[in-house]
Design a protein around this motif. Sequence first.
Motif, PDB file in Angstrom:
ATOM      1  N   PRO A 104       0.820  -1.213   0.000  1.00 47.05           N
ATOM      2  CA  PRO A 104       0.000   0.000   0.000  1.00 47.05           C
ATOM      3  C   PRO A 104       0.853   1.261   0.000  1.00 47.05           C
ATOM      4  O   PRO A 104       1.912   1.312   0.621  1.00 47.05           O
ATOM      5  CB  PRO A 104      -0.804  -0.118   1.304  1.00 47.05           C
ATOM      6  CG  PRO A 104      -0.755  -1.561   1.658  1.00 47.05           C
ATOM      7  CD  PRO A 104       0.572  -2.059   1.160  1.00 47.05           C
ATOM      8  N   THR A 105       0.395   2.267  -0.729  1.00 47.60           N
ATOM      9  CA  THR A 105       1.043   3.572  -0.699  1.00 47.60           C
ATOM     10  C   THR A 105       0.249   4.496   0.205  1.00 47.60           C
ATOM     11  O   THR A 105      -0.818   4.143   0.701  1.00 47.60           O
ATOM     12  CB  THR A 105       1.118   4.175  -2.115  1.00 47.60           C
ATOM     13  OG1 THR A 105      -0.227   4.406  -2.581  1.00 47.60           O
ATOM     14  CG2 THR A 105       1.800   3.239  -3.075  1.00 47.60           C
ATOM     15  N   ALA A 106       0.776   5.681   0.399  1.00 50.20           N
ATOM     16  CA  ALA A 106       0.127   6.624   1.320  1.00 50.20           C
ATOM     17  C   ALA A 106      -0.968   7.434   0.649  1.00 50.20           C
ATOM     18  O   ALA A 106      -1.567   8.303   1.280  1.00 50.20           O
ATOM     19  CB  ALA A 106       1.182   7.560   1.907  1.00 50.20           C
ATOM     20  N   ILE A 107      -1.256   7.171  -0.619  1.00 54.08           N
ATOM     21  CA  ILE A 107      -2.282   7.938  -1.319  1.00 54.08           C
ATOM     22  C   ILE A 107      -3.651   7.628  -0.734  1.00 54.08           C
ATOM     23  O   ILE A 107      -3.990   6.475  -0.484  1.00 54.08           O
ATOM     24  CB  ILE A 107      -2.294   7.575  -2.821  1.00 54.08           C
ATOM     25  CG1 ILE A 107      -0.895   7.719  -3.417  1.00 54.08           C
ATOM     26  CG2 ILE A 107      -3.267   8.437  -3.582  1.00 54.08           C
ATOM     27  CD1 ILE A 107      -0.765   7.124  -4.792  1.00 54.08           C
ATOM     28  N   GLN A 108      -4.442   8.657  -0.521  1.00 52.56           N
ATOM     29  CA  GLN A 108      -5.798   8.468  -0.024  1.00 52.56           C
ATOM     30  C   GLN A 108      -6.729   8.125  -1.181  1.00 52.56           C
ATOM     31  O   GLN A 108      -6.500   8.512  -2.329  1.00 52.56           O
ATOM     32  CB  GLN A 108      -6.295   9.735   0.679  1.00 52.56           C
ATOM     33  CG  GLN A 108      -5.472  10.111   1.905  1.00 52.56           C
ATOM     34  CD  GLN A 108      -5.553   9.043   2.986  1.00 52.56           C
ATOM     35  OE1 GLN A 108      -6.620   8.563   3.317  1.00 52.56           O
ATOM     36  NE2 GLN A 108      -4.386   8.668   3.519  1.00 52.56           N
ATOM     37  N   LYS A 109      -7.797   7.400  -0.873  1.00 58.80           N
ATOM     38  CA  LYS A 109      -8.802   7.114  -1.895  1.00 58.80           C
ATOM     39  C   LYS A 109      -9.389   8.408  -2.437  1.00 58.80           C
ATOM     40  O   LYS A 109      -9.499   9.408  -1.723  1.00 58.80           O
ATOM     41  CB  LYS A 109      -9.948   6.288  -1.293  1.00 58.80           C
ATOM     42  CG  LYS A 109      -9.645   4.826  -1.072  1.00 58.80           C
ATOM     43  CD  LYS A 109     -10.907   4.113  -0.618  1.00 58.80           C
ATOM     44  CE  LYS A 109     -10.663   2.642  -0.371  1.00 58.80           C
ATOM     45  NZ  LYS A 109     -11.891   1.945   0.033  1.00 58.80           N
ATOM     46  N   GLU A 162       0.948  -0.442  -8.453  1.00 59.97           N
ATOM     47  CA  GLU A 162       0.966   0.041  -7.072  1.00 59.97           C
ATOM     48  C   GLU A 162       2.405   0.083  -6.593  1.00 59.97           C
ATOM     49  O   GLU A 162       2.969  -0.919  -6.156  1.00 59.97           O
ATOM     50  CB  GLU A 162       0.129  -0.882  -6.179  1.00 59.97           C
ATOM     51  CG  GLU A 162       0.007  -0.438  -4.740  1.00 59.97           C
ATOM     52  CD  GLU A 162      -0.989   0.687  -4.527  1.00 59.97           C
ATOM     53  OE1 GLU A 162      -1.146   1.128  -3.384  1.00 59.97           O
ATOM     54  OE2 GLU A 162      -1.610   1.122  -5.506  1.00 59.97           O
ATOM     55  N   HIS A 163       3.034   1.244  -6.744  1.00 62.72           N
ATOM     56  CA  HIS A 163       4.385   1.416  -6.215  1.00 62.72           C
ATOM     57  C   HIS A 163       4.576   2.882  -5.864  1.00 62.72           C
ATOM     58  O   HIS A 163       3.802   3.758  -6.273  1.00 62.72           O
ATOM     59  CB  HIS A 163       5.443   0.930  -7.213  1.00 62.72           C
ATOM     60  CG  HIS A 163       5.340   1.530  -8.584  1.00 62.72           C
ATOM     61  ND1 HIS A 163       5.731   2.812  -8.873  1.00 62.72           N
ATOM     62  CD2 HIS A 163       4.871   1.020  -9.745  1.00 62.72           C
ATOM     63  CE1 HIS A 163       5.522   3.069 -10.157  1.00 62.72           C
ATOM     64  NE2 HIS A 163       5.000   1.996 -10.714  1.00 62.72           N
ATOM     65  N   ALA A 164       5.619   3.136  -5.111  1.00 62.74           N
ATOM     66  CA  ALA A 164       5.805   4.466  -4.529  1.00 62.74           C
ATOM     67  C   ALA A 164       5.919   5.565  -5.578  1.00 62.74           C
ATOM     68  O   ALA A 164       5.544   6.707  -5.329  1.00 62.74           O
ATOM     69  CB  ALA A 164       7.047   4.455  -3.635  1.00 62.74           C
ATOM     70  N   GLY A 165       6.429   5.222  -6.765  1.00 67.62           N
ATOM     71  CA  GLY A 165       6.605   6.243  -7.784  1.00 67.62           C
ATOM     72  C   GLY A 165       5.340   6.602  -8.540  1.00 67.62           C
ATOM     73  O   GLY A 165       5.329   7.574  -9.305  1.00 67.62           O
ATOM     74  N   ARG A 166       4.279   5.804  -8.361  1.00 71.04           N
ATOM     75  CA  ARG A 166       3.046   6.057  -9.132  1.00 71.04           C
ATOM     76  C   ARG A 166       2.071   6.810  -8.237  1.00 71.04           C
ATOM     77  O   ARG A 166       1.253   6.218  -7.533  1.00 71.04           O
ATOM     78  CB  ARG A 166       2.434   4.729  -9.591  1.00 71.04           C
ATOM     79  CG  ARG A 166       1.420   4.923 -10.739  1.00 71.04           C
ATOM     80  CD  ARG A 166       2.144   5.358 -11.992  1.00 71.04           C
ATOM     81  NE  ARG A 166       1.247   5.460 -13.144  1.00 71.04           N
ATOM     82  CZ  ARG A 166       0.892   6.630 -13.689  1.00 71.04           C
ATOM     83  NH1 ARG A 166       1.315   7.757 -13.174  1.00 71.04           N
ATOM     84  NH2 ARG A 166       0.114   6.655 -14.752  1.00 71.04           N
ATOM     85  N   VAL A 167       2.169   8.135  -8.242  1.00 69.68           N
ATOM     86  CA  VAL A 167       1.329   8.986  -7.398  1.00 69.68           C
ATOM     87  C   VAL A 167       0.689  10.064  -8.258  1.00 69.68           C
ATOM     88  O   VAL A 167       1.137  10.317  -9.381  1.00 69.68           O
ATOM     89  CB  VAL A 167       2.156   9.631  -6.272  1.00 69.68           C
ATOM     90  CG1 VAL A 167       2.727   8.576  -5.330  1.00 69.68           C
ATOM     91  CG2 VAL A 167       3.284  10.487  -6.839  1.00 69.68           C
ATOM     92  N   PRO A 168      -0.392  10.709  -7.787  1.00 62.30           N
ATOM     93  CA  PRO A 168      -0.992  11.804  -8.563  1.00 62.30           C
ATOM     94  C   PRO A 168       0.041  12.880  -8.903  1.00 62.30           C
ATOM     95  O   PRO A 168       0.920  13.197  -8.100  1.00 62.30           O
ATOM     96  CB  PRO A 168      -2.073  12.332  -7.617  1.00 62.30           C
ATOM     97  CG  PRO A 168      -2.428  11.175  -6.759  1.00 62.30           C
ATOM     98  CD  PRO A 168      -1.141  10.424  -6.555  1.00 62.30           C
TER      99      PRO A 168
END
Length: 435
Positions: A104-109, A162-168
């Motif tokens: 899981p990453t820290a991104i919120q739903k 799902e990995h740390a580099g894939r964020v908004p």
Amino acid sequence: MAEELPRCFDPYLRYAIASEFKNFDFFDEQESKLFLFVELKHAGLADNFVRAMSPSDFGAEFGLTSPNSRYLTMRAYIRAVEKDSFRAWDDNVSRVELSLPLKPTAIQKGAQRNRSASEQPPTPLLIGVIDDGCPFAAAQFVKRIAGVASGTRVRGVWDQNEHAGRVPIPVGADVFGEKPFDFNYGLEFLRDSISGVVGLNDWIQLHKRANTIDEDGCYARGGFKTLKHQASHGAHVMDVLAGRIPLSARIARRDPPSWQPGDPLTDPACEADIVFVQFPESCLRDATGVWLKGYVADAVDYIMSFVDSGTTNVVINVSYGPTTGPHNGTSELEGKLRELVTHYDGVSVSPKLDVFLPAGNNYLSDGHIHFVRQTMAEPVHVEWTWRLPPDNTVLCFAEVWMKKNCTDNVIVTLTSPGGRSSSSTAGPAPPGPPP
């Protein structure tokens, strides 16, 4: 320990537990979650199972559930498959299969969205593509209203990576992409901008130079890694399924191809809306396809969430399939898909759903071996040479299938080139890690 596990656990989950998950990328007991595809004993047990898995130390999350369905996806910590959970599995579950663990990453739903709502009129035909690489800014996927280009035909892209580099991605005060509200992994990109989230159409406009679109920059800045190559499997499949030029105009019989755009009256796919689900890199690296099942199940549910009252037909293409399993319609994923197409028959329940699956081509690599006995007597010895390249970096599995009445006293032995061997009697418990 293997003998004590619930009978519903599939061999790959048993193998993972027996090997303490040491061969799984990025698995961490404190952070990583198992991704499980669950077949309940009968429809109506979903709520019971969800309640039974409610202890907070299980960390259980679920995909879409329905009282009318036997199937659901689940993400949970390893504690959810340890002894304290066994009663819940035995009481409610017929079969459960392991997909790749998720970190899981820290991104919120994201906020709950009505995906079926659209700023542009939706098309009666919705095409779903589950593949690798979606060229949403390409000219052949431009939406036209009264002959005028008005953005992309791609209603949504769900990147399941799902990995740390894939964020908004920050875009001024807004972002591009958000975690789906109903599937707590990956990022989704919707066509229309809403509530601080930039949509695909506005993202494309940010990469417009004069009268052309900088497609390379559009995909690269968006983190769509597959599209940095000149060709992608997903782009080819999308073009065949839903491109503006129909196949009949591309193939020369007696005359050269015409390359004329399709007529929406005879080729509705050339103007149909598209929903694309991007498989994770970790799945695509696994040639067996063992781990795809949970991702495919969620992908189909995601595509169906775009259906509105004007949708009459949904066609979904799944471009990758496992080289493992029975291939006779009895696997859990096949059961899930059969359940869906039976429900959405276009008569009692609209829309009509059709799902297309690959069928064991595997680049003609002789991936399947079928032993046929030549006499009525059972064979006493069968040999198979299994060749693995020395630079192989992924897990490799072989499955041996036989009729139940033939399994008594069967021994499967794996012998290395150096002569060391590991054997196991037939049964649900797989052999330990071989030499």
